[in-house]
Design an enzyme around this catalytic site. Sequence first.
Site, PDB file in Angstrom:
ATOM      1  N   ASP A 136      49.675  47.700  20.677  1.00  0.00           N
ATOM      2  CA  ASP A 136      50.690  48.753  20.756  1.00  0.00           C
ATOM      3  C   ASP A 136      51.528  48.684  22.016  1.00  0.00           C
ATOM      4  O   ASP A 136      52.631  49.196  22.070  1.00  0.00           O
ATOM      5  CB  ASP A 136      50.023  50.129  20.724  1.00  0.00           C
ATOM      6  CG  ASP A 136      49.291  50.407  22.014  1.00  0.00           C
ATOM      7  OD1 ASP A 136      48.607  49.482  22.506  1.00  0.00           O
ATOM      8  OD2 ASP A 136      49.404  51.512  22.557  1.00  0.00           O
TER       9      ASP A 136
ATOM     10  N   ASP B 235      51.299  43.725  25.043  1.00  0.00           N
ATOM     11  CA  ASP B 235      50.857  43.023  23.834  1.00  0.00           C
ATOM     12  C   ASP B 235      51.979  42.233  23.180  1.00  0.00           C
ATOM     13  O   ASP B 235      51.731  41.363  22.352  1.00  0.00           O
ATOM     14  CB  ASP B 235      50.332  44.022  22.796  1.00  0.00           C
ATOM     15  CG  ASP B 235      49.188  44.847  23.337  1.00  0.00           C
ATOM     16  OD1 ASP B 235      48.341  44.269  24.034  1.00  0.00           O
ATOM     17  OD2 ASP B 235      49.146  46.059  23.071  1.00  0.00           O
TER      18      ASP B 235
ATOM     19  N   ASP C 205      43.890  44.850  20.449  1.00  0.00           N
ATOM     20  CA  ASP C 205      44.113  45.366  21.782  1.00  0.00           C
ATOM     21  C   ASP C 205      43.201  46.597  21.913  1.00  0.00           C
ATOM     22  O   ASP C 205      42.798  47.156  20.902  1.00  0.00           O
ATOM     23  CB  ASP C 205      45.611  45.717  21.863  1.00  0.00           C
ATOM     24  CG  ASP C 205      45.926  46.711  22.925  1.00  0.00           C
ATOM     25  OD1 ASP C 205      45.757  46.356  24.085  1.00  0.00           O
ATOM     26  OD2 ASP C 205      46.351  47.815  22.587  1.00  0.00           O
TER      27      ASP C 205
END
Length: 837
Positions: free
Chosen positions: A614, A618, A413
């Site tokens: 995080d 996600d 991410d």
Amino acid sequence: MTGSGESYPALEASLLSDEAAASARRKWEKTYLDVLGVCCSAEVALVERLLAPLDGVRAVSVVVPSRTVVVEHDPSAVSQSRIVKVLNGAGLEASVRAYGSSGVIGRWPSPYIVACGALLLASSFRWLLPPLQWLALGAACAGAPPMVLRGFAAASRLALDINILMLIAVVGAVALKDYTEAGVIVFLFTTAEWLETLACTKASAGMSSLMSMIPPKAVLAETGEVVNVRDIDVGAVIAVRAGEMVPVDGVVVDGQSEVDERSLTGESYPVPKQPLSEVWAGTLNLDGYIAVRTSALAENSTVAKMERLVEEAQQSKSKTQRLIDSCAKYYTPAVVFLGAGVALLPPLVGARDAERWFRLALVLLVSACPCALVLSTPVATFCALLTAARMGLLVKGGDVLESLGEIKAVAFDKTGTITRGEFTVDIFDVVGHKVQMSQLLYWISSIESKSSHPMAAALVEYAQSKSIEPKPECVAEFRILPGEGIYGEIDGKRIYVGNKRVLARASSCQTVPERMNGLKGVSIGYVICDGDLVGVFSLSDDCRTGAAEAIRELASMGISSVLLTGDSAEAAVHAQERLGGALEELHSELFPEDKVRLVSAVKARVGPTMMVGDGMNDAPALAMADVGVSMGISGSAAAMETSHATLMSSDILRVPEAVRLGRRARRTIAVNMVSSVAAKVAVLALALAWRPVLWAAVLADVGTCLLVVLNSMLLLGEGGGRRGKEEACRATARSLEMRRSQLAAVSPDAATKSVGKTGGDASKGCHCCHKPIKSPEHSVVINVRVDEQREGPTDATCTPAKNVEVTGLVDASVMPASSSCVSGGGCCSREKTGRNM
Ligand SMILES: Nc1ncnc2c1ncn2[C@@H]1O[C@H](COP(=O)(O)OP(=O)(O)OP(=O)(O)O)[C@@H](O)[C@H]1O
Ligand SMILES: [Mg+2]
Ligand SMILES: [Zn+2]
């Protein structure tokens, strides 16, 4: 008839509610016991069968590698001493582990072993005095009681364990009048068990150090009263003096200090804390006094959750282990029948050498003990899990560990994972004449203070720096629009904040101020009020220290990395440039479901995939990945929940390290399994080809058990402390960096100057290891120097950056690799380490 039939449910209900009430009245407590007699999964069942029927025992769990039994019980119904008594009745050598002690395990051999050894030694002089041979029989008898007790306990519950197999061998040897052999078997077996226990001490100490980090008492700040940590309410203010552990998670309300968070993050360096900083239970207050307002009950603190996870992880069995266990169940009885067949059948059909067949059967029985094979997975898993926990990676089970070693691709991410997730506001403009700046700031900060997105924090802070206080309580109808932004109503206005999707959705006018066009490497946000664009802002974020290094390390291990972000394509490309083109693919402007789709696409195309993220957006992708790793203790709770592992520190270099640990664990397990099977095969081959040697079979059995434990323990030493000095340097650099950002908050000039001084030393090398400063570990120091050298000549070596071409916006934007060097934008290694990481 119907009447009685109807009365049953009622009766049952009343019984149930009685039971429920009784269980609610009960006060459950956990007792940790050191149980030396647990060495095999055979004993796990035994312990469970012994304790489960006791009234007042709710749960029993056995951790084989550290020989720990955890009993959840009601002390008023069944006391600790009663539990110990029950276990010792079966010869399990149990004792209660004191709170905070490190699993005291007997260092000296038991009297049984000593007596057995001494008698055996004496009996070896039988060539001088033949009657001394009886001493060997005495040796067998002296060492046997614990085996007999345990074997008997197992047999009375119709379980067949190693103790029984060994006793059969001993009795067999005695029947053959080979007393020395009997004595040797007992001695070897008991000694090996003792050595194994010794070896386990280290592992066990590691586990209890995880469990006993929190001090049992805390001091209330106002009254100075000392109270039990378990009795502290949320919102109480406690005092933590220098040198003390923080007892409960909370927020600093007074004082300043530096805290060592190693117990959580695996990295030992001081983290500065001031009012409003978060602190966590189990971390060490290094200097200075702080008052902490607690934000959780002691049992819900992060470290307590960690503890539970580690405990659960040890109990959750991995694939390999389940396979072995399910075989072991049919295996042992099968072997006993086979042994009986070998001993009885040949003499029945008239074979001459009955004694040889009998010995062969005994060797077969002893060799058949699956002890080492059964231990090969859990001990290795345990050690690897501990090492992972020590380096700040919380792995939720042996399965995850095994998958870690198989990873072929990693999806990162962007915001908060590759980048710090600490945005700064570069531009903030009012558009049109509908609202004033102060009003706009008030609206935005009030709505944003309800969002946990990293951008929100930056916007709230920006407003505060302009002396505007957010009022989240004035916001109605707050909504998160995944992948777009947020919505809220304040002062009767309907306000959207977010990216250009929000703009498209909420505003009819799409013209954006000139100033915002062509901005590189920033995330642009829009504020829409009742359908009109009223504000624009741009935010920037830096890559994490070591992000590029981590991705390069993964590449060197044959693992490809891709970026999945909800942010704009420009921001993704910018991050890629900062990383020197290390990523293989970029995918931007993704909704949470796009991330899921892309992760499964990577899985199908490349193989087992890890996802590191995080944010809330996600969470679904983390669950989809073979291994989902959530970042940071301060990351989103949803991400932490759905992930398979949590990285407590923000050190992204732990990602390749974790994969390496997973691979090493897999290798260790394979070596354990192969060697434990090979030893048995060798002994059997020897028995068939030459002659059956009982003591050699016993030695091979207990020897491989010991080897398996020792081999697994090699996993303990690696990982965390591997980098040693380098690590210390990086830590120093990081704490410097943190001090700089702290200073920068106060006065930007002071920051440059103060770190600039260190920069002056840079020509001489790092102040802690005196290496020339080049590596990313010393990023802070270089940081300042690069600023000064910007115009000067750059390094001659220029890492070729992959040229980025963004195609589809919502969908994949795969980048063709080309070796043209993007000028200026962080392609030179010098600048890269300096500016971005
Ligand atoms: N609270 C917010 N305030 C302003 N903009 C927001 C907010 N939340 C989301 N956005 C906008 O929506 C975009 C997508 O958000 P999302 O959470 O899906 O991804 P991200 O966290 O920015 O990126 P990544 O997926 O790399 O972590 C953001 O880039 C931002 O422009
Ligand atoms: Mg994110
Ligand atoms: Zn064994």
